[in-house]
Scaffold this motif. Structure first.
Motif, PDB file in Angstrom:
ATOM      1  N   TRP A 169      -3.997   0.714  -3.359  1.00 57.19           N
ATOM      2  CA  TRP A 169      -2.645   0.671  -3.891  1.00 57.19           C
ATOM      3  C   TRP A 169      -2.337  -0.687  -4.509  1.00 57.19           C
ATOM      4  O   TRP A 169      -3.092  -1.630  -4.366  1.00 57.19           O
ATOM      5  N   HIS A 203       2.649   3.149  -3.845  1.00 58.09           N
ATOM      6  CA  HIS A 203       2.081   3.691  -2.612  1.00 58.09           C
ATOM      7  C   HIS A 203       0.727   4.355  -2.912  1.00 58.09           C
ATOM      8  O   HIS A 203       0.531   4.933  -3.973  1.00 58.09           O
ATOM      9  N   VAL A 248       7.622   2.513  -3.100  1.00 54.39           N
ATOM     10  CA  VAL A 248       7.029   3.851  -3.076  1.00 54.39           C
ATOM     11  C   VAL A 248       6.185   4.112  -4.325  1.00 54.39           C
ATOM     12  O   VAL A 248       5.154   4.775  -4.263  1.00 54.39           O
ATOM     13  N   GLY A 265      -0.101   3.544   3.323  1.00 56.31           N
ATOM     14  CA  GLY A 265       0.812   3.262   2.229  1.00 56.31           C
ATOM     15  C   GLY A 265       1.661   2.033   2.490  1.00 56.31           C
ATOM     16  O   GLY A 265       1.563   1.390   3.533  1.00 56.31           O
ATOM     17  N   PRO A 299       1.816   3.965   7.288  1.00 50.82           N
ATOM     18  CA  PRO A 299       1.899   2.697   6.555  1.00 50.82           C
ATOM     19  C   PRO A 299       0.548   1.983   6.644  1.00 50.82           C
ATOM     20  O   PRO A 299      -0.251   2.248   7.549  1.00 50.82           O
TER      21      PRO A 299
END
Length: 199
Positions: free
Chosen positions: A21, A57, A54, A48, A79
């Motif tokens: 990410w 993510h 977001v 994430g 997470p």
């Protein structure tokens, strides 16, 4: 993008594509225009983002890439950075987390973010780490991370107390993958790029 050309060459139907990410990775995913459809499975290689962010993510990046290639993406329900070692130990027993980490063993190509530990890092802006965390990491020789594996200037992994709170595929899994593509942008990333190449 040139990454699209690389992935078009490397990937074939049924392949597992591992993904990380970050802002740069999300921007690259948005810009990719595959030359052909490939029925890939896109697997998150770490949890994430926590408190905000977001749009960068892991699950979002995985979904975008899967849709562009005509494949499917898997979601990780955790997470990346937890509040405690105990929380990580509990989550790692969860069936979803176990499934994702088992699938990581079958990934043959991965696209992962490479981050520095400066005060302007996305990881601080999204609330995953504090300035104090990064000061601690810098003090033990960390120059940045690849997929939240912290590296020193020579590319060696630096073990830290923060590792006990991170949900991600370990360095051993990354090293076993046939193709690992690191994504980084900007002058602040030169240290981690150099470290990654050395390691």
């Amino acid at each position: 993008s040139s990454l699209a050309g690389i992935l078009d060459r490397l990937l074939k139907d049924g392949d597992m594509l591992g993904i990380g990410w970050g802002i740069t990775l999300r921007n690259v995913a948005d810009c990719i225009e595959p030359l052909k459809s490939i029925e890939i499975n896109v697997i998150p290689l770490l949890g994430g983002l926590g408190k905000s962010g977001v749009e960068v993510h892991t699950n979002s990046v995985a979904k975008i890439l899967a849709e562009k290639y005509g494949g499917q993406s898997f979601m990780i329900h955790s997470p990346a950075v937890l509040d405690s070692r105990q929380a990580k130990e509990i989550l790692e027993k969860d069936s979803n987390i176990r499934e994702i980490m088992d699938l990581a063993d079958r990934v043959n190509t991965a696209v992962v973010g490479m981050s520095d530990i400066g005060k302007d890092s996305t990881m601080i802006k999204t609330g995953n780490f504090t300035v104090g965390d990064f000061s601690y990491l810098a003090g033990i020789g960390v120059v940045g991370d690849v997929n939240l594996v912290f590296l020193d200037a020579n590319g060696g992994q630096v073990k830290s107390k923060i590792d006990d709170r991170i949900v991600r595929a370990p360095l051993e899994k990354l090293k076993k993958m046939k193709n690992v593509i690191g994504i980084a942008f900007g002058p602040s990333k030169t240290g981690i790029i150099r470290a990654s190449l050395k390691g």
